[in-house]
Design a protein around this motif. Structure first.
Motif, PDB file in Angstrom:
ATOM      1  N   ARG A   1       0.833  -1.205   0.000  1.00  0.00           N
ATOM      2  CA  ARG A   1       0.000   0.000   0.000  1.00  0.00           C
ATOM      3  C   ARG A   1       0.870   1.257   0.000  1.00  0.00           C
ATOM      4  NH1 ARG A   1      -5.024   0.310  -0.076  1.00  0.00           N
ATOM      5  NH2 ARG A   1      -5.292  -1.810   0.695  1.00  0.00           N
ATOM      6  N   ALA A   2       1.933   1.233   0.778  1.00  0.00           N
ATOM      7  CA  ALA A   2       2.845   2.389   0.797  1.00  0.00           C
ATOM      8  C   ALA A   2       3.470   2.592  -0.587  1.00  0.00           C
ATOM      9  CB  ALA A   2       3.931   2.183   1.849  1.00  0.00           C
ATOM     10  N   PHE A   3       3.821   1.477  -1.219  1.00  0.00           N
ATOM     11  CA  PHE A   3       4.403   1.537  -2.578  1.00  0.00           C
ATOM     12  C   PHE A   3       3.415   2.174  -3.557  1.00  0.00           C
ATOM     13  CE2 PHE A   3       4.387  -0.906  -6.652  1.00  0.00           C
ATOM     14  CZ  PHE A   3       5.568  -0.417  -7.208  1.00  0.00           C
ATOM     15  N   VAL A   4       2.172   1.692  -3.537  1.00  0.00           N
ATOM     16  CA  VAL A   4       1.161   2.190  -4.485  1.00  0.00           C
ATOM     17  C   VAL A   4       0.811   3.646  -4.177  1.00  0.00           C
ATOM     18  CG1 VAL A   4      -1.240   1.924  -5.229  1.00  0.00           C
ATOM     19  CG2 VAL A   4       0.251  -0.084  -5.048  1.00  0.00           C
ATOM     20  N   GLN A   5       0.647   3.958  -2.893  1.00  0.00           N
ATOM     21  CA  GLN A   5       0.316   5.341  -2.539  1.00  0.00           C
ATOM     22  C   GLN A   5       1.460   6.285  -2.899  1.00  0.00           C
ATOM     23  OE1 GLN A   5      -1.108   5.213   1.539  1.00  0.00           O
ATOM     24  NE2 GLN A   5      -3.144   4.511   0.874  1.00  0.00           N
ATOM     25  N   GLY A   6       2.682   5.774  -2.873  1.00  0.00           N
ATOM     26  CA  GLY A   6       3.833   6.566  -3.316  1.00  0.00           C
ATOM     27  C   GLY A   6       3.754   6.898  -4.800  1.00  0.00           C
TER      28      GLY A   6
ATOM     29  N   LEU B   1       3.605  11.953  -5.809  1.00  0.00           N
ATOM     30  CA  LEU B   1       5.028  11.994  -6.141  1.00  0.00           C
ATOM     31  C   LEU B   1       5.617  13.371  -5.862  1.00  0.00           C
ATOM     32  CD1 LEU B   1       4.497  10.507  -9.692  1.00  0.00           C
ATOM     33  CD2 LEU B   1       5.631   9.287  -7.827  1.00  0.00           C
ATOM     34  N   PRO B   2       6.865  13.423  -5.408  1.00  0.00           N
ATOM     35  CA  PRO B   2       7.527  14.725  -5.308  1.00  0.00           C
ATOM     36  C   PRO B   2       7.885  15.257  -6.693  1.00  0.00           C
ATOM     37  CG  PRO B   2       9.061  12.965  -4.765  1.00  0.00           C
ATOM     38  CD  PRO B   2       7.722  12.312  -4.995  1.00  0.00           C
ATOM     39  N   LEU B   3       7.768  16.565  -6.869  1.00  0.00           N
ATOM     40  CA  LEU B   3       8.287  17.227  -8.069  1.00  0.00           C
ATOM     41  C   LEU B   3       9.610  17.885  -7.678  1.00  0.00           C
ATOM     42  CD1 LEU B   3       4.983  18.894  -9.358  1.00  0.00           C
ATOM     43  CD2 LEU B   3       6.138  16.882 -10.297  1.00  0.00           C
ATOM     44  N   VAL B   4      10.666  17.518  -8.377  1.00  0.00           N
ATOM     45  CA  VAL B   4      12.028  17.906  -7.997  1.00  0.00           C
ATOM     46  C   VAL B   4      12.614  18.788  -9.097  1.00  0.00           C
ATOM     47  CG1 VAL B   4      14.321  16.999  -7.450  1.00  0.00           C
ATOM     48  CG2 VAL B   4      12.280  15.726  -6.742  1.00  0.00           C
ATOM     49  N   ASN B   5      13.299  19.873  -8.720  1.00  0.00           N
ATOM     50  CA  ASN B   5      13.843  20.755  -9.773  1.00  0.00           C
ATOM     51  C   ASN B   5      15.285  20.391 -10.113  1.00  0.00           C
ATOM     52  OD1 ASN B   5      15.585  22.044  -7.976  1.00  0.00           O
ATOM     53  ND2 ASN B   5      14.637  24.053  -8.194  1.00  0.00           N
TER      54      ASN B   5
ATOM     55  N   ASN C   1      18.040  21.495  -9.300  1.00  0.00           N
ATOM     56  CA  ASN C   1      19.010  21.447  -8.208  1.00  0.00           C
ATOM     57  C   ASN C   1      18.644  20.382  -7.186  1.00  0.00           C
ATOM     58  OD1 ASN C   1      21.081  23.404  -8.753  1.00  0.00           O
ATOM     59  ND2 ASN C   1      19.542  25.009  -8.481  1.00  0.00           N
ATOM     60  N   GLY C   2      17.671  19.517  -7.532  1.00  0.00           N
ATOM     61  CA  GLY C   2      17.297  18.445  -6.619  1.00  0.00           C
ATOM     62  C   GLY C   2      16.408  18.895  -5.476  1.00  0.00           C
ATOM     63  N   ILE C   3      15.896  20.115  -5.535  1.00  0.00           N
ATOM     64  CA  ILE C   3      15.006  20.635  -4.498  1.00  0.00           C
ATOM     65  C   ILE C   3      13.581  20.169  -4.776  1.00  0.00           C
ATOM     66  CG2 ILE C   3      14.085  22.754  -3.437  1.00  0.00           C
ATOM     67  CD1 ILE C   3      16.643  24.193  -4.524  1.00  0.00           C
ATOM     68  N   VAL C   4      12.883  19.665  -3.739  1.00  0.00           N
ATOM     69  CA  VAL C   4      11.473  19.302  -3.895  1.00  0.00           C
ATOM     70  C   VAL C   4      10.661  20.594  -3.952  1.00  0.00           C
ATOM     71  CG1 VAL C   4       9.482  18.161  -2.853  1.00  0.00           C
ATOM     72  CG2 VAL C   4      11.733  17.064  -2.763  1.00  0.00           C
ATOM     73  N   VAL C   5      10.040  20.846  -5.107  1.00  0.00           N
ATOM     74  CA  VAL C   5       9.332  22.116  -5.319  1.00  0.00           C
ATOM     75  C   VAL C   5       7.822  21.934  -5.330  1.00  0.00           C
ATOM     76  CG1 VAL C   5      11.216  23.230  -6.559  1.00  0.00           C
ATOM     77  CG2 VAL C   5       9.572  21.829  -7.832  1.00  0.00           C
ATOM     78  N   GLY C   6       7.359  20.695  -5.257  1.00  0.00           N
ATOM     79  CA  GLY C   6       5.921  20.482  -5.273  1.00  0.00           C
ATOM     80  C   GLY C   6       5.595  19.004  -5.277  1.00  0.00           C
ATOM     81  N   ARG C   7       4.330  18.703  -5.520  1.00  0.00           N
ATOM     82  CA  ARG C   7       3.899  17.314  -5.569  1.00  0.00           C
ATOM     83  C   ARG C   7       2.909  17.128  -6.709  1.00  0.00           C
ATOM     84  NH1 ARG C   7       6.220  14.855  -1.428  1.00  0.00           N
ATOM     85  NH2 ARG C   7       5.374  12.891  -2.139  1.00  0.00           N
ATOM     86  N   LEU C   8       2.896  15.910  -7.220  1.00  0.00           N
ATOM     87  CA  LEU C   8       1.907  15.486  -8.201  1.00  0.00           C
ATOM     88  C   LEU C   8       1.086  14.410  -7.504  1.00  0.00           C
ATOM     89  CD1 LEU C   8       1.197  15.771 -11.275  1.00  0.00           C
ATOM     90  CD2 LEU C   8       2.565  13.703 -11.603  1.00  0.00           C
ATOM     91  N   ARG C   9      -0.235  14.650  -7.364  1.00  0.00           N
ATOM     92  CA  ARG C   9      -0.987  13.693  -6.563  1.00  0.00           C
ATOM     93  C   ARG C   9      -2.406  13.491  -7.092  1.00  0.00           C
ATOM     94  NH1 ARG C   9      -2.340  17.467  -1.251  1.00  0.00           N
ATOM     95  NH2 ARG C   9      -4.030  18.586  -2.283  1.00  0.00           N
TER      96      ARG C   9
END
Lengths: 344, 344
Positions: A313-318, A322-326, A328-336
């Motif tokens: 369930r954790a795998f599927v919910q992941g 999802l994190p949106l990463v720029n 420079n590797g910074i998490v700038v948002g999410r896709l959900r």
């Protein structure tokens, strides 16, 4: 026309930056709609999401057995693959086992969709051929089917134009699609797919029903029921072949085995069978957005309709958040997945 | 929430296969909304579409003059470029003229977005650095501005962290954005962009107004008005630098010159100035679809609001109604502006 519900949101800086609307149906083998969102009665092109239906004649005809097709090869016949070296080699072997080569393929040529595989090929000084086409396994299956049908005739002459709607091979393939969906294909639009075969517009309700049948065998002919079981088992054994490195379909089926058979198609399409739950699923994003939106939506449907243990369930919910990463590797948002879009 | 109108349709086999919704505003320099579609009052992130606004301080401060920036270099400061060799060389030269090198850039690294340029680099055995980042020209402009502001100090120490909202360089850049749009940036969300600078949520109405000001100078400070004129002229003289080979913005400005300044941004954003018509435009596709949908929508707006001769009109209408071609070169459908979406 009422707008379809929002199924996926892209968040940034605490607000919704973009969002994806779409429609989906979850149907059982009796054709009962178990859950749904948006307009599921408008005929839409399922594109590559129905490759398993298009591969039913390959097995049901006896061609798969005649040419000794392996699990990997049958999985590739249902695939939109990455064009990785293993995919190319497997398609080549299918054709060789039928006594032919890539000259027989009418799918056209493109570089692998994933940029890293393009770069690797370019670095090796390679250019793509029809075996690299993401549909080369499906087409190799059509060629194998055609070789069986052509027995006693000149195979190459018989095969020529196998992508056309009125060729005997494509008539078999379309008949399987019509039988599984219960949708009279003469009733709605026909388009030409990326690989030049016809794609038929079919309502989500009927496509989901077809996948419930693929998962259960109920409502299929005996030959197609056996073929569906064989193809599902092949894909569960060789999920790498159905997509490839890093791809959603490969990752999900590697993890969940025969509980999920899922298959992406162009223009934001998805079909799936959840055999243990007795359900079929069809999903179309309005905007045709492929990897980004429809995978998140499919993950949300797996989460709701498939038996999962805690880790699964954790795998599927992941996959549904999802994190949106720029750069420079910074998490700038999410896709959900948008909760309200899946409450229907 | 009412759904935004359908602006772009993808047709196949005689039916609409996919469609893209969005909102757009056409505004004059007095702030009057001349035409519109959908919700133009929700604050949204303009992303890279406002690079020309972010470049105003580079010119207004005197930094562009101090470091002898050319038309090509000023155009690159407004660019989301392809990372082609000429773009990389131009960004490198900007930094050299300020006495620095790519070590100063904080934009991060990515392969060129266009696959053919990736493959060409891979074939040459190259890997990308920050100069290949599509924002490297904008960042080189920030670095030049920072070098001017740092005079008498250690430049490298001063520049460190220039992408952060509270750095003196970024405060200048945000102040220019606020002045041009007339939108109090403290009122709405702040996100982090792909290249790590802040992106501020601003309504389409205000962004379109800002571009009408950029096109006319009306409502800008004297320094910003001069800077806007200089930047527009630079881009009109060097449109290759603002995007690159085959790109919409480059092709349109090569053909239409100073009548159109248009600039794409991530997540389906577009801003434009139509200086001769005295208008500014802002456009956002709901689904964040970039090249495909928002370019077609922008072409439809140019067609309606810019004076064009017959040949130019055919060119622009061709960009608003494109053939969709499959892997065998067969035309399988069309991507076109939805008339009803632009009648507002």
């Amino acid at each position: 026309m009422n707008a379809n519900p929002i199924l996926v949101e892209a968040l940034r800086g605490g607000i919704t930056e973009s969002f994806h609307r779409g429609a989906w149906a979850v149907v059982d083998a009796a054709g009962h709609v178990v859950a749904r969102g948006g307009d599921i009665d408008r005929p839409v092109f399922p594109r590559s999401s129905v490759k398993v239906l298009q591969a039913l004649p390959l097995v049901a005809s006896g061609a798969a057995e005649r040419f000794h097709l392996t699990d990997e090869q049958l999985a590739l016949a249902c695939a939109s693959h990455n064009g990785e070296p293993a995919h190319v080699a497997t398609a080549r072997a299918m054709l060789q086992q039928a006594g032919l080569d890539e000259q027989a393929l009418e799918c056209g040529t493109h570089w692998p969709y994933r940029e890293n595989f393009q770069r690797e090929m370019a670095q090796r000084g390679e250019t793509p051929g029809p075996l690299h086409n993401n549909c080369s396994g499906k087409h190799s299956g059509f060629v194998c089917l055609g070789c069986l049908m052509a027995e006693g005739q000149d195979r190459r002459a018989f095969l020529r134009g196998y992508v056309k709607p009125d060729h005997p091979v494509m008539r078999e393939v379309s008949a399987a699609l019509q039988a599984a969906t219960g949708w009279d294909l003469s009733r709605s639009a026909v388009g030409t797919d990326g690989c030049s075969i016809p794609t038929h517009a079919i309502p989500l309700r009927h496509l989901a029903h077809a996948f419930a049948r693929v998962g259960s065998g109920v409502g299929l002919s005996e030959g197609h029921a056996r073929a569906a079981k064989r193809l599902r088992a092949a894909v569960a054994k060789a999920p790498f072949m159905v997509a490839g490195t890093g791809r959603f379909d490969t990752r999900v089926m590697e993890r969940l085995g025969e509980r999920v058979f899922c298959k992406v198609g162009a223009e934001g399409f998805y079909c799936a069978a959840f055999p243990e739950a007795g359900l079929g699923v069809a999903l179309k994003m309005d905007d045709g957005n492929n990897a980004r939106a429809c995978e998140v939506a499919m993950a949300a449907l797996i989460d709701r309709h498939v038996r999962l243990d805690e880790g699964e369930r954790a795998f599927v919910q992941g996959l549904a958040n999802l994190p949106l990463v720029n750069w420079n590797g910074i998490v700038v948002g999410r896709l959900r997945a948008a909760e309200a879009g899946f409450s229907g």
